[in-house]
Design an enzyme around this catalytic site. Structure first.
Site, PDB file in Angstrom:
ATOM      1  N   GLU A   1       0.797  -1.313  -0.155  1.00  0.00           N
ATOM      2  CA  GLU A   1      -0.139   0.105   0.075  1.00  0.00           C
ATOM      3  C   GLU A   1       0.761   1.220   0.140  1.00  0.00           C
ATOM      4  OE1 GLU A   1      -3.911  -1.520   2.038  1.00  0.00           O
ATOM      5  OE2 GLU A   1      -2.708  -0.302   3.400  1.00  0.00           O
TER       6      GLU A   1
ATOM      7  N   GLU B   1      -5.299  -8.787   0.692  1.00  0.00           N
ATOM      8  CA  GLU B   1      -5.901  -8.244   2.114  1.00  0.00           C
ATOM      9  C   GLU B   1      -7.413  -8.079   1.924  1.00  0.00           C
ATOM     10  OE1 GLU B   1      -4.434  -5.252   4.425  1.00  0.00           O
ATOM     11  OE2 GLU B   1      -2.242  -5.708   4.211  1.00  0.00           O
TER      12      GLU B   1
END
Length: 444
Positions: A168, A356
């Site tokens: 991320e 995720e």
């Protein structure tokens, strides 16, 4: 229809994800150097209740028992991250053998239980020694990172084939270098743009280094994504939503695909050119073997005159009076479907893996059990949306639950529990939740 593991086909990849700082503890043991998170948690009022990850789940010492729990739930793939400052306490140069030994034990034990390791090379815990040299705002970071990546492939690549370069980049550059709410706590547009460009260079360079050292590797990188919708049909809300989409979803994937930065919608982003050098356009591009999608919710966006640069703001789930998780995120499983469709629509996009997805709820321990029915339902609903996308031709190859253990959830401390396994942080006792048992049965 009833969706089972077999509905997805035998090659679909199922697993769970964790991150080093959030579970390992042993923050200064065995010659580990401090990371930016070890320093950030010492600052007053940066973390709820001034909590920290010094011990966290004590996974450094309890990994064998935790992996046995994982095996008991038939979980075949385990995504974890390596703490850079365990390998290189100063972020470069000197290699710490005790850190290498720990990850060797973790990898070997996983494999002995039939669990395939997936290694994330950077999950937000930059060595503090490098932050003192400017961290991600220093262009040299891509070379420091490259040296570290090469070390990991050298020491672990004989057994590990699945690599994730960055976790991320949007979040660690924006929260850490623009808003200052995550480590290292720096603020300002220039800090953000410098950090973002160097992270984008590092993600491509990391991929090139792994491939050059290990031809048969399977390399990807992960992006945080949110399905974005305008608050109304008014043109200014639609424009605001487009701008939010640039930052939340497009900013790192498009340069990686060779499309350059998406700066047309937000003119101020053109300032990133200050940090670009000749050849960077080419160096930003790399053909990953897969792209990691990390999605939890949708964001509804409206125009706001008072937000500098963007003129856009998120309309909170609370204001919209919709059902939320303990993170105050809207429960909206369809978001996953929309995001998979969106990313799959890019030309030349590699296969997608959901690296995720999960939900935090207020878990209660009663009679030694945690009946987390909301989380179980959420996982079922999202997996249905993944199948919906797959059945419409989206090239999605895997799904990893965030997360295996309740953990240290960054600035939120220990309050939000995302785990399939409940952790009592005073006693370190583990209890498999109902959602964990459900996932185990699903995978059996």
């Amino acid at each position: 229809m009833l969706i089972t593991k077999n509905t997805f086909g035998k090659d679909f990849i199922w697993g769970v994800s964790t991150a080093a700082y959030q579970i390992e503890g042993a923050h200064d043991h065995d010659a580990k150097g401090p990371s930016i998170w070890d320093i950030f948690v010492q600052k007053k009022n940066k973390i709820i209740h001034n909590q920290h990850g010094n011990i966290a789940c004590d996974f450094y010492y309890r990994y064998e028992d935790d992996l046995k729990l994982m095996q008991s739930l038939h979980i075949p793939n385990y995504r974890f991250s390596i703490a850079w400052s365990r390998i290189q306490p100063d972020g470069m140069g000197n290699v710490n053998q005790a850190g290498i030994d720990f990850y060797n034990r973790l990898i070997d034990y996983s494999l002995s239980l039939g669990i395939t390791p997936w290694i994330t090379l950077y999950h937000w815990d930059l060595p503090h020694a490098l932050e003192e040299k400017g961290g991600w705002t220093n262009r040299d970071v891509k070379d420091w990172f490259g040296e570290y990546v090469a070390l990991c492939v050298k020491y672990f690549g004989d057994r590990v084939k699945n690599w994730i370069v960055l976790n991320e980049p949007t979040v660690f550059t924006a929260a850490g270098y623009f808003f200052g709410v995550h480590a290292p706590g720096r603020k300002g547009l220039n800090n953000f743009l410098a950090a973002a460009h160097h992270a984008a260079l590092a993600q491509a360079q990391g991929g090139r280094i792994i491939k050059s050292l290990q031809k048969e590797s399977y390399v990807g990188t992960t992006f945080s994504c949110s399905h974005v919708e305008p608050y109304s049909t008014k043109e200014r809300d639609i424009i605001a939503a487009r701008k939010a989409d640039v930052l939340l979803n497009r900013f790192f994937i498009e340069p990686l695909l060779g499309m350059g930065y998406p700066t047309q919608e937000i003119k101020v982003l053109n300032r990133i050119e200050r940090y670009m050098k000749q050849g960077d356009d080419t160096d930003l591009k790399f053909d990953m073997d897969f792209i990691g999608i990390q999605n939890y919710t949708r964001e509804v966006i409206r125009h706001s005159l008072f937000v500098p640069f963007l003129r856009a703001k998120i309309v909170s789930a609370k204001k919209r009076k919709v059902e939320t998780t303990a993170m105050n995120w809207e429960i909206y499983p369809e978001s996953m479907y929309h995001i998979l469709k969106k990313f799959d629509a890019y030309p030349n996009i590699p296969p997608l893996i959901i690296t995720e997805n999960g939900a935090a709820f207020e878990d209660l321990v009663e009679d030694g059990r945690v009946d987390d029915l909301q989380r179980t339902q959420y996982l079922k609903d999202v997996i249905e949306q993944v199948f919906r996308a797959k059945s419409e031709g989206v090239n999605v190859k895997g799904y990893f639950v965030w997360t295996f253990l309740d953990n240290f959830e960054w600035a939120e401390g220990y309050h939000p529990r995302f785990g399939l396994v409940h952790v009592d942080f005073k006693t370190q006792q583990r209890i498999i939740k109902a959602s964990g048992h459900w996932y185990g049965n699903f995978l059996r």
